[in-house]
Design a protein around this motif. Structure first.
Motif, PDB file in Angstrom:
ATOM      1  N   GLN A 130      -1.218   5.412  -9.919  1.00  0.00           N
ATOM      2  CA  GLN A 130      -1.743   4.137  -9.412  1.00  0.00           C
ATOM      3  C   GLN A 130      -3.263   4.215  -9.290  1.00  0.00           C
ATOM      4  O   GLN A 130      -3.980   3.287  -9.682  1.00  0.00           O
ATOM      5  N   ALA A 131      -3.760   5.329  -8.751  1.00  0.00           N
ATOM      6  CA  ALA A 131      -5.221   5.494  -8.608  1.00  0.00           C
ATOM      7  C   ALA A 131      -5.884   5.543  -9.979  1.00  0.00           C
ATOM      8  O   ALA A 131      -6.967   4.960 -10.174  1.00  0.00           O
ATOM      9  N   THR A 148      -0.408   4.958  -1.775  1.00  0.00           N
ATOM     10  CA  THR A 148      -1.705   5.408  -1.247  1.00  0.00           C
ATOM     11  C   THR A 148      -1.502   6.745  -0.547  1.00  0.00           C
ATOM     12  O   THR A 148      -0.372   7.103  -0.187  1.00  0.00           O
ATOM     13  N   ILE A 170      -8.846  -0.139 -14.657  1.00  0.00           N
ATOM     14  CA  ILE A 170      -8.995  -1.599 -14.572  1.00  0.00           C
ATOM     15  C   ILE A 170     -10.220  -1.903 -13.822  1.00  0.00           C
ATOM     16  O   ILE A 170     -11.198  -2.255 -13.896  1.00  0.00           O
ATOM     17  N   MET A 230      -4.776   4.108 -12.732  1.00  0.00           N
ATOM     18  CA  MET A 230      -4.727   2.760 -13.317  1.00  0.00           C
ATOM     19  C   MET A 230      -5.792   1.853 -12.694  1.00  0.00           C
ATOM     20  O   MET A 230      -6.419   1.069 -13.395  1.00  0.00           O
ATOM     21  N   GLU A 231      -6.001   1.978 -11.386  1.00  0.00           N
ATOM     22  CA  GLU A 231      -7.023   1.177 -10.730  1.00  0.00           C
ATOM     23  C   GLU A 231      -8.413   1.565 -11.218  1.00  0.00           C
ATOM     24  O   GLU A 231      -9.305   0.726 -11.309  1.00  0.00           O
ATOM     25  N   GLY A 232      -8.596   2.851 -11.545  1.00  0.00           N
ATOM     26  CA  GLY A 232      -9.871   3.310 -12.070  1.00  0.00           C
ATOM     27  C   GLY A 232     -10.150   2.761 -13.458  1.00  0.00           C
ATOM     28  O   GLY A 232     -11.287   2.487 -13.822  1.00  0.00           O
ATOM     29  N   ARG A 270       0.822  -1.213   0.000  1.00  0.00           N
ATOM     30  CA  ARG A 270       0.000   0.000   0.000  1.00  0.00           C
ATOM     31  C   ARG A 270       0.857   1.266   0.000  1.00  0.00           C
ATOM     32  O   ARG A 270       0.445   2.305   0.496  1.00  0.00           O
TER      33      ARG A 270
END
Length: 165
Positions: free
Chosen positions: A158-159, A83, A165, A161-163, A80
């Motif tokens: 990172q945020a 974050t 995927i 990319m998570e959005g 993490r």
């Protein structure tokens, strides 16, 4: 197991050793070094309290950095690190470095002034060393600020990319 996860335990052991070493220095070494000697009694009369306070506060700044690094290592282990929680710990590290540098700059400036205005102490060696150390400290502070911004950018990516995927 990645190399980072294998290095966390030895790094934590070293952090504990440094933290305890700083604690021992704060309680036993610094007061004895700056306040008393066996032969002379109190020494460094005009500078004994400022130097003691300076080293005590610098040690506190280092201890704050150690605690923050410990927390960041926990975030690394949990995957993490990218974050907003990690940004808070890096912010504290940054401000600890800024505080330590400001203390260093004030103490160096004071000592340089004292040396310059005391004719029997005038020597360019110590002021040059103090200026060099202060400049190196400024480089470290700016490096921490840049690394903090890189972590902020990586966290944002990172945020994103998570959005996706």
């Amino acid at each position: 197991m990645s190399i980072v996860s294998r290095l966390v335990l030895p790094l934590r052991v070293l952090l504990v050793m440094v933290f305890l070493g700083l604690l021992v220095a704060q309680v036993m070494s610094f007061p004895g070094e700056f306040l008393f000697t066996r032969e002379e009694g109190p020494r460094m009369d005009p500078w004994r309290w400022p130097m003691l306070l300076f080293f005590e506060l610098e040690a506190v700044c280092l201890q704050v950095v150690i605690v923050c690094i410990w927390r960041l290592l926990t975030l690394v282990q949990r995957g993490r690190i990218f974050t907003p929680a990690s940004l808070r710990w890096v912010d504290v590290i940054m401000w600890a470095f800024v505080s330590a540098w400001l203390l260093l700059a004030v103490m160096a400036g004071s000592l340089i002034s004292y040396i310059y205005f005391t004719p029997e102490l005038r020597d360019p060696g110590l002021p040059a060393v103090l200026i060099g150390i202060t400049l190196i400290g400024a480089v470290l502070v700016l490096l921490i600020v840049v690394l903090r911004d890189l972590l902020r950018q990586a966290t944002s990516l990172q945020a994103d990319m998570e959005g996706v995927i």
